[in-house]
Design a protein around this motif. Structure first.
Motif, PDB file in Angstrom:
ATOM      1  N   ARG A 201       0.823  -1.215   0.000  1.00  0.00           N
ATOM      2  CA  ARG A 201       0.000   0.000   0.000  1.00  0.00           C
ATOM      3  C   ARG A 201       0.851   1.257   0.000  1.00  0.00           C
ATOM      4  O   ARG A 201       0.351   2.340  -0.327  1.00  0.00           O
ATOM      5  N   GLU A 202       2.111   1.137   0.377  1.00  0.00           N
ATOM      6  CA  GLU A 202       3.020   2.279   0.318  1.00  0.00           C
ATOM      7  C   GLU A 202       3.587   2.348  -1.093  1.00  0.00           C
ATOM      8  O   GLU A 202       4.339   1.471  -1.513  1.00  0.00           O
TER       9      GLU A 202
ATOM     10  N   ARG B 231      -0.782   9.189  -2.813  1.00  0.00           N
ATOM     11  CA  ARG B 231      -0.402   9.517  -1.438  1.00  0.00           C
ATOM     12  C   ARG B 231      -1.500   9.157  -0.440  1.00  0.00           C
ATOM     13  O   ARG B 231      -1.269   9.191   0.767  1.00  0.00           O
TER      14      ARG B 231
ATOM     15  N   THR C  88      -3.891   6.829   1.780  1.00  0.00           N
ATOM     16  CA  THR C  88      -3.717   5.513   2.403  1.00  0.00           C
ATOM     17  C   THR C  88      -5.018   4.733   2.496  1.00  0.00           C
ATOM     18  O   THR C  88      -5.021   3.571   2.895  1.00  0.00           O
TER      19      THR C  88
END
Length: 490
Positions: free
Chosen positions: A123-124, A163, A165
């Motif tokens: 997810r990053e 960017r 989350t």
């Protein structure tokens, strides 16, 4: 807190009403709108998409249920070639039906992700990567009726969302206006569950259906639930895929199985204590060489005086393949009920040697061999638990330079006798895959060492096999292919 709603939603088409149950699938065929040039099979990407569906379900009154791709699917997802890297990374297409309600009711949707992108595996989102989780959230948002926003702090922003989350207050507010807040309703069962041929790397359960299927469980411990009793199936073991055939006319058909660890029959599995059939405890036999497999067949003949049962043979073959020694297997055979019945502990060493000669070699012991084996037992050089294994080995050694003519003749006869019994046992359990121990004993009783009795024993196996094939009154069959290629198996 920005959100934009379209004029189409799942459910009755009323603002604030539940979207109900929406079934979604990873596509396995081209879509009706998007062609899907490839299918999403990587378990990491699949889990990200599952998490994205769950994120929307956690905040809104809509129930997403993953199913196998088919007619019941409402939303299909797949890879597609859109326009190359770093342009349009994903798209959603929806269809709705107008009723008397103010909005259109959603009837189907498709979501595609550009296969050209460098999709991140977490997810990053790293440099030069595209976040699949973020894009999946965005496109699912479209598939449930949310339009683009102008707010860069929402997942439904029309441009870069890498960017983010997860869902933001604006996204949550919009979907809750459309569907209401999430209700903790239990997830509905899959309607008419069907067999899947694409699975995750987790623990999956498949339900067999009529027709022929290819079922690949991939990772994890995977279970196949069968509709019939174990006795109506034939499971062909081979190094690689397994082939399971329901012999009834309206049953589960023939399925090719890969990475399926458990088979659950409607009757249970009587040969293994009425539980499920654990393939991880059986399929290692397919990796044995012919000599190792024949050695286990000989143990059955010598210890139990019968042909092996296919399930038991596979169990011990798997144990040998996983590193258990023949000596340890023989010791395990020695404590079985059948062994104790044939060779009671009350037998003297002389009585034991005489009984072993009769069961294993079909003759009374010669004085030279008898004296040797009894002497080994009396001196404690050989233990009873592996005595029979040593007799088997001794029957196959070459005679020494000083051997008598009678001893040489006995060795030649013993080798042929043991080889014939091994062929009969192999034909019963390996070629035909039978496991009825009563039949296994009757077949071996047909053999007396003569060539005619070999023919009679093979004919007896064929008769039992014909009976075992009956789909209603027959037996579970588990033949092994690819290990032995003796002429009688052709």
């Amino acid at each position: 807190m920005q959100y934009h709603l379209s004029d189409v939603k799942w459910g009755a088409g009323e603002i604030g009403e539940s979207g109900g149950i929406v079934h979604w699938s990873f596509a396995t065929t081209p879509g009706t709108g998007f062609r899907f040039t490839d299918y999403i099979t990587d378990p990491i990407y699949r889990d990200m998409i599952r998490d994205a569906f769950q994120a929307w379900e956690d905040v809104a009154d809509i129930n997403f249920v993953e199913v196998t791709a088919g007619d019941q699917t409402d939303i299909h997802l797949g890879w597609d070639l859109i326009d190359g890297p770093f342009n349009v990374v994903g798209e959603a297409a929806t269809r709705g039906s107008k009723t008397v309600s103010p909005l259109f009711s959603m009837t189907s949707a498709e979501i595609r992700f550009d296969i050209s992108e460098n999709w991140g595996s977490t997810r990053e989102v790293g440099r030069n990567e595209v976040g699949l989780y973020q894009v999946a959230l965005h496109e699912i948002g479209h598939a449930i009726g949310l339009d683009h926003t102008d707010d860069p702090d929402t997942i439904m922003f029309a441009s870069d969302i890498s960017r983010q989350t997860g869902l933001t207050p604006g996204d949550i507010r919009g979907v809750q206006i459309f569907y209401g807040e999430a209700q903790n309703n239990p997830q509905a069962p899959e309607p008419n569950p069907v067999v899947s041929n694409i699975a995750t790397n987790g623990n999956d359960t498949f339900v067999a259906r009529a027709g022929d299927d290819v079922i690949n469980g991939r990772g994890g411990t995977d279970t196949l639930i069968l509709s019939g009793n174990q006795s109506q199936y034939t499971l062909q073991l081979a190094d690689g895929n397994l082939i399971l055939t329901d012999r009834t006319s309206n049953g589960d058909g023939t399925d090719v199985l890969s990475s399926i660890e458990q088979l659950n029959f409607a009757s249970g599995a009587p040969q293994v204590g009425n539980g499920s059939l654990n393939m991880e405890a059986l399929d290692g036999i397919t990796t044995l060489d012919p000599q190792a497999l024949a050695g286990i067949v000989e143990l059955y003949i010598a210890y139990f005086d019968r042909a092996p049962d296919a399930v038991g043979l596979a169990y011990w073959g798997n144990a040998l393949a996983e590193g258990m020694s023949m000596k340890a297997i023989a010791a395990s055979f020695n404590v079985q009920v059948e062994t104790r019945a044939a060779y009671p502990e009350t037998m003297s060493n002389a009585e034991l040697a005489t009984a072993v000669y009769d069961n294993v070699l079909g003759r009374v012991p010669d004085q030279e061999g008898f004296a040797y084996w009894v002497g080994q037992l009396d001196a404690g050089i050989l233990e009873r638990d592996t005595f029979i294994l040593n007799v088997l080995g001794g029957a196959k050694v070459a005679p020494g330079p000083d051997a008598s003519a009678d001893h040489i003749a006995n060795l030649a006869r013993d080798k042929q006798y043991l080889a014939d019994k091994t062929d009969i046992g192999t034909y019963f359990a390996v070629a035909k895959g039978m496991s009825d121990v009563d039949d296994a004993a009757l077949v071996m009783m047909s053999f007396d060492g003569s060539p005619d009795s070999v023919t009679q024993a093979f004919a007896a196996v064929d008769r039992h096999y014909t009976d075992a094939l009956d789909p209603d009154s027959g037996d579970f069959l588990m033949p092994l292919v690819g290990v032995l290629e003796d002429g009688f198996m052709v």
